[in-house]
Each structure stands twice: as C-alpha cells, then as structure tokens.
Scaffold this active site. Structure first.
Site, mmCIF file in Angstrom:
data_model
loop_
_atom_site.group_PDB
_atom_site.id
_atom_site.type_symbol
_atom_site.label_atom_id
_atom_site.label_comp_id
_atom_site.label_asym_id
_atom_site.label_seq_id
_atom_site.Cartn_x
_atom_site.Cartn_y
_atom_site.Cartn_z
ATOM 1 N N SER A 120 1.089 -0.962 0.061
ATOM 2 C CA SER A 120 0.031 0.234 0.070
ATOM 3 C C SER A 120 0.685 1.318 0.079
ATOM 4 O O SER A 120 0.167 1.699 -0.193
ATOM 5 C CB SER A 120 -1.004 -0.297 0.766
ATOM 6 O OG SER A 120 -0.476 -0.198 2.538
ATOM 7 N N HIS A 142 -2.082 -2.798 -6.481
ATOM 8 C CA HIS A 142 -2.009 -2.201 -5.445
ATOM 9 C C HIS A 142 -3.924 -2.597 -5.479
ATOM 10 O O HIS A 142 -4.482 -1.710 -6.344
ATOM 11 C CB HIS A 142 -2.270 -0.751 -5.164
ATOM 12 C CG HIS A 142 -1.944 0.078 -3.936
ATOM 13 N ND1 HIS A 142 -2.272 1.431 -3.146
ATOM 14 C CD2 HIS A 142 -2.661 -0.656 -2.844
ATOM 15 C CE1 HIS A 142 -2.946 0.904 -2.004
ATOM 16 N NE2 HIS A 142 -3.365 -0.344 -1.741
ATOM 17 N N GLU A 154 -4.027 0.273 -8.690
ATOM 18 C CA GLU A 154 -2.501 1.425 -8.937
ATOM 19 C C GLU A 154 -2.109 0.513 -8.842
ATOM 20 O O GLU A 154 -1.460 -0.653 -8.604
ATOM 21 C CB GLU A 154 -3.025 1.597 -7.437
ATOM 22 C CG GLU A 154 -2.280 3.684 -7.526
ATOM 23 C CD GLU A 154 -2.504 3.950 -6.476
ATOM 24 O OE1 GLU A 154 -2.652 3.399 -5.046
ATOM 25 O OE2 GLU A 154 -2.807 4.804 -5.651
ATOM 26 N N ASN A 192 -3.465 6.207 -1.239
ATOM 27 C CA ASN A 192 -3.037 6.778 -0.052
ATOM 28 C C ASN A 192 -2.423 8.088 0.622
ATOM 29 O O ASN A 192 -2.422 8.987 2.252
ATOM 30 C CB ASN A 192 -2.302 5.672 0.886
ATOM 31 C CG ASN A 192 -2.946 4.526 1.073
ATOM 32 O OD1 ASN A 192 -3.795 4.102 1.388
ATOM 33 N ND2 ASN A 192 -2.326 3.237 0.186
HETATM 34 N N1 3HC Z 1 -15.627 -9.061 0.186
HETATM 35 C C1 3HC Z 1 -16.111 -9.612 -1.019
HETATM 36 N N2 3HC Z 1 -18.149 -8.506 -1.452
HETATM 37 C C2 3HC Z 1 -18.328 -7.995 -0.071
HETATM 38 C C3 3HC Z 1 -17.654 -7.505 0.790
HETATM 39 C C4 3HC Z 1 -15.910 -8.775 0.927
HETATM 40 N N3 3HC Z 1 -15.544 -8.326 2.037
HETATM 41 N N4 3HC Z 1 -18.321 -6.655 1.209
HETATM 42 C C5 3HC Z 1 -18.617 -6.282 1.024
HETATM 43 N N5 3HC Z 1 -19.186 -7.185 -0.418
HETATM 44 C C6 3HC Z 1 -20.058 -7.204 -1.084
HETATM 45 C C7 3HC Z 1 -21.507 -7.680 -0.623
HETATM 46 O O1 3HC Z 1 -22.165 -8.927 -0.776
HETATM 47 C C8 3HC Z 1 -22.819 -6.448 -1.358
HETATM 48 O O2 3HC Z 1 -22.746 -6.782 -2.423
HETATM 49 P P1 3HC Z 1 -24.026 -6.859 -3.357
HETATM 50 O O3 3HC Z 1 -24.224 -5.715 -4.458
HETATM 51 O O4 3HC Z 1 -23.528 -7.743 -5.109
HETATM 52 O O5 3HC Z 1 -25.325 -7.226 -3.385
HETATM 53 C C9 3HC Z 1 -22.324 -5.132 -1.791
HETATM 54 O O6 3HC Z 1 -20.119 -5.318 -1.743
HETATM 55 C C10 3HC Z 1 -22.441 -3.959 -0.960
HETATM 56 O O7 3HC Z 1 -22.219 -4.854 0.456
HETATM 57 P P2 3HC Z 1 -23.633 -4.290 1.874
HETATM 58 O O8 3HC Z 1 -24.693 -4.237 1.061
HETATM 59 O O9 3HC Z 1 -23.177 -4.916 2.763
HETATM 60 O O10 3HC Z 1 -22.649 -3.184 2.389
HETATM 61 P P3 3HC Z 1 -22.416 -1.632 1.834
HETATM 62 O O11 3HC Z 1 -23.265 -1.205 0.453
HETATM 63 O O12 3HC Z 1 -22.196 -0.745 3.137
HETATM 64 O O13 3HC Z 1 -20.665 -1.442 0.959
HETATM 65 C C11 3HC Z 1 -18.464 -1.110 0.751
HETATM 66 C C12 3HC Z 1 -20.051 -2.562 1.684
HETATM 67 C C13 3HC Z 1 -19.076 -2.166 -0.464
HETATM 68 C C14 3HC Z 1 -17.823 -1.982 2.190
HETATM 69 C C15 3HC Z 1 -18.653 -0.160 1.327
HETATM 70 O O14 3HC Z 1 -18.799 0.724 2.210
HETATM 71 C C16 3HC Z 1 -17.517 0.494 0.232
HETATM 72 O O15 3HC Z 1 -17.156 0.868 -0.182
HETATM 73 N N6 3HC Z 1 -16.348 1.205 1.402
HETATM 74 C C17 3HC Z 1 -15.394 1.469 1.470
HETATM 75 C C18 3HC Z 1 -14.154 1.093 1.128
HETATM 76 C C19 3HC Z 1 -12.518 1.079 0.533
HETATM 77 O O16 3HC Z 1 -12.917 2.629 0.501
HETATM 78 N N7 3HC Z 1 -12.408 0.834 0.522
HETATM 79 C C20 3HC Z 1 -11.366 1.121 0.184
HETATM 80 C C21 3HC Z 1 -9.972 0.954 1.349
HETATM 81 S S1 3HC Z 1 -7.737 1.370 1.433
HETATM 82 C C22 3HC Z 1 -7.385 -0.110 0.828
HETATM 83 O O17 3HC Z 1 -7.721 -0.572 0.723
HETATM 84 C C23 3HC Z 1 -6.363 0.455 0.501
HETATM 85 C C24 3HC Z 1 -4.989 -0.097 1.506
HETATM 86 O O18 3HC Z 1 -3.955 0.171 0.450
HETATM 87 C C25 3HC Z 1 -5.200 0.947 2.681
#
Ligand code: 3HC
Length: 285
Positions: A120, A142, A154, A192
C-alpha cells in the site's frame, strides 16, 4: 497481451484472499500460498461463503462457482507457486519480509514471470532490489478492500520496471474486471497519499473535540457522498495499517505533515485496531 494463465498469490489474508478469488473468478488457474495453514482454511471458508452468496443472489451460476473453485488451489508449499506466470504478493507490510519472499521465489520462476507487490505504500524500486536482474519484471499492483467489490488497481512502476511489464499488468488487471490506473513510485502512491491524510485529519478533529466520531463520519458520508465515514473506514482498513502508512509517507516524503495523529497511535497502542479486534474507533460486537 498479458500472457498470463497461472496466477500465484502470496498471503491468504483479506487482500490476498480477495485477489485470489477475483483471479479464479476471471478464469485464471490460481494458487494461493500461505505458510499458516489456519489462515488458508479461513480463506477457503470465506471464498465458499462469498461464492455461495453470489449464487443465492443470482450473480453466478452453480456451474461457474464450481469452475471457479476448481481453478483455486490453497497451498502451504512455496514451490506450488513456481509455475506461476505472475506472483502477486500480499503479505505483511514489512519491506524485509517482502524482499526475503521475492528473493526465495525469483530463481524458481520462469524468465518472463511477473513479480508484483500489493504493497500500500512501500517503494517498488526498493522492493525490486531483492530480485536482481529481474527488476524490469517487478511492479506494484495495489488492490483495494474489499477486492471483489472495488474496481481500482493502482499500478506502480518502479525505476526499473519495463514498459512491457506495465502493459502486461494493465491488460491483466482489465482481464480481472478491474480498472487499472498507473502511478509513479512515491511513498503512498496516489491513493494513500490522499486518503490517509484525510483519515488522519478526522482523528485530529475527534481529538480536538470538533465533533463526536459518529458525527464526523455522518458529515463526510452525507456531505461528501463517501460510502463510509473516515473513522469507520480507518477501522475497516486497520488502525495499525493507517499508522504504518503514515509513517512510511512521513519518512519517504520527508515531511512531518504526514505524522500520524497522537490519538490514532494511542488506540493502536491500546490494541484497538479496528474490525479485526472488534474495537477501534467504534465497537463491533
Ligand atoms: N467481499 C466481497 N464482497 C463484499 C464484501 C467483501 N468483504 N463486503 C461487501 N461486499 C459486497 C456485498 O456482498 C454487496 O454485494 P451486492 O451488491 O452484490 O449485494 C456489496 O458489496 C455491498 O455490500 P453491503 O450492501 O453489505 O454494504 P455496503 O453497501 O455498505 O458496502 C462496502 C460495503 C462495499 C465495503 C462500502 O461500504 C464501501 O465501498 N466502503 C468503502 C471501501 C473503501 O474505501 N475501500 C478502500 C480502502 S483503502 C484500501 O483498501 C487501500 C489500502 O492500501 C489501505
């Protein structure tokens, strides 16, 4: 063209497991390796659950799920990665651990296999020093959590990354259903560099009493259309990971403005790491 048929993934945690799932769903023979067999079992159980849910929702057929599972191998033997056309590393964010891994792999892979890190924030140019002459085939890939949902990869070029390696990886990411966007090798890359200072600032706002944590998150969700507020997102990513990325940026960009907020560090010291300990900024019972 990417020229990839077999994908090797190192690390079966949240990121490695997600990458392996997406690779197998996209038609690639996939081996996910972890030296911890307990972690592999958990990874397989999560894959089974997510794939079963995809069938329930009508997003995948039972036949597609079976074919995906048949393409997935879980292994605790590093040698099972030797036939891979690309190895994507997603182990702990420590340069020494990542370098040791690549050092022990590089001589056993074919001469055109790609070596990719899902780091990351750690310098790709630095990690690539572990593979000698193969540095032209070393690249950053990434992914974002949750990998099956988030569209971005990325792609980070190190100083020695060849144009051909970049093109192959851009094509591979597309074949995995992702949108690949290139960035250069500066600490934190683009994602990040911008995300973590926002999260850090949310901790300062909380520490200084500007608002309660749930209100900070509500303001950012409703006012900025973010799917999660920055404090909820920090718990999701892991508070220890957030501190670590801030430290890599403070050192790598040589700028104290990237220092982690004292409150964020204090929570980590107290063992409140977020979702994975069921307590970070918020409680998850
Ligand atoms: N694995 C697979 N699918 C998942 C999942 C997981 N861990 N978590 C949620 N999902 C799927 C669900 O099954 C659902 O699928 P569907 O639309 O087919 O039914 C869909 O995602 C939406 O899930 P939910 O309805 O349960 O919940 P939300 O609508 O609240 O979405 C979320 C959950 C997708 C996590 C959303 O809140 C989100 O996009 N959050 C922001 C995530 C983000 O910013 N990620 C980046 C983090 S930074 C990073 O990773 C980089 C690192 O370097 C730090």
């Amino acid at each position: 063209m990417h020229g990839v048929e077999r994908v090797g993934v190192v690390g079966s945690g949240q990121m490695g497991g997600g990458i392996a799932q997406v690779a197998a769903m996209s038609g690639f023979e996939t081996v996910v390796y972890d030296l911890n067999s307990g972690a592999l079992e958990k990874c397989k159980a999560l894959h089974d659950k997510l794939l079963a849910r995809a069938v329930e929702k009508g997003k995948m057929s039972a036949d597609d799920v079976k074919a995906t599972k048949d393409r997935l191998t879980y292994s605790d033997k590093l040698s099972d990665l030797h036939e891979s056309d690309i190895v994507i590393e997603a182990v702990v964010e420590r340069a020494d651990v990542k370098k040791d891994l690549f050092k022990s792999l590089v001589g056993n892979l074919s001469g055109d296999a790609i070596l990719a890190s899902n780091t990351s924030s750690i310098s790709i140019t630095d990690l690539a020093t572990s593979v000698g002459d193969a540095a032209d085939r070393f690249i950053g890939m990434h992914f974002f959590n949750p990998v099956p949902v988030m569209k971005l990869v990325e792609v980070i070029n190190g100083l020695a990354t060849s144009k051909q390696t970049t093109e192959r990886v851009l094509a591979l990411a597309t074949a995995m259903g992702k949108t690949a966007v290139p960035a250069n090798d500066r600490a934190g890359f683009v994602s990040n560099r911008i995300l973590m200072p926002m999260i850090n600032e949310a901790f300062y706002a909380w520490m200084e009493g500007v608002a309660e944590p749930e209100h900070i998150d509500e303001i950012m969700k409703l006012g900025m259309a973010h799917p999660m507020g920055p404090l909820r997102l920090a718990d999701f990513i892991g508070l220890d990971t957030c501190v670590h990325i801030m430290e890599v940026m403070a050192e790598g960009l040589n700028n104290p403005r990237y220092r982690a907020c004292p409150l964020l560090k204090q929570l980590v010291t107290a063992g409140r790491l977020g979702d994975k300990t069921k307590h970070g900024v918020f409680r998850y019972d």
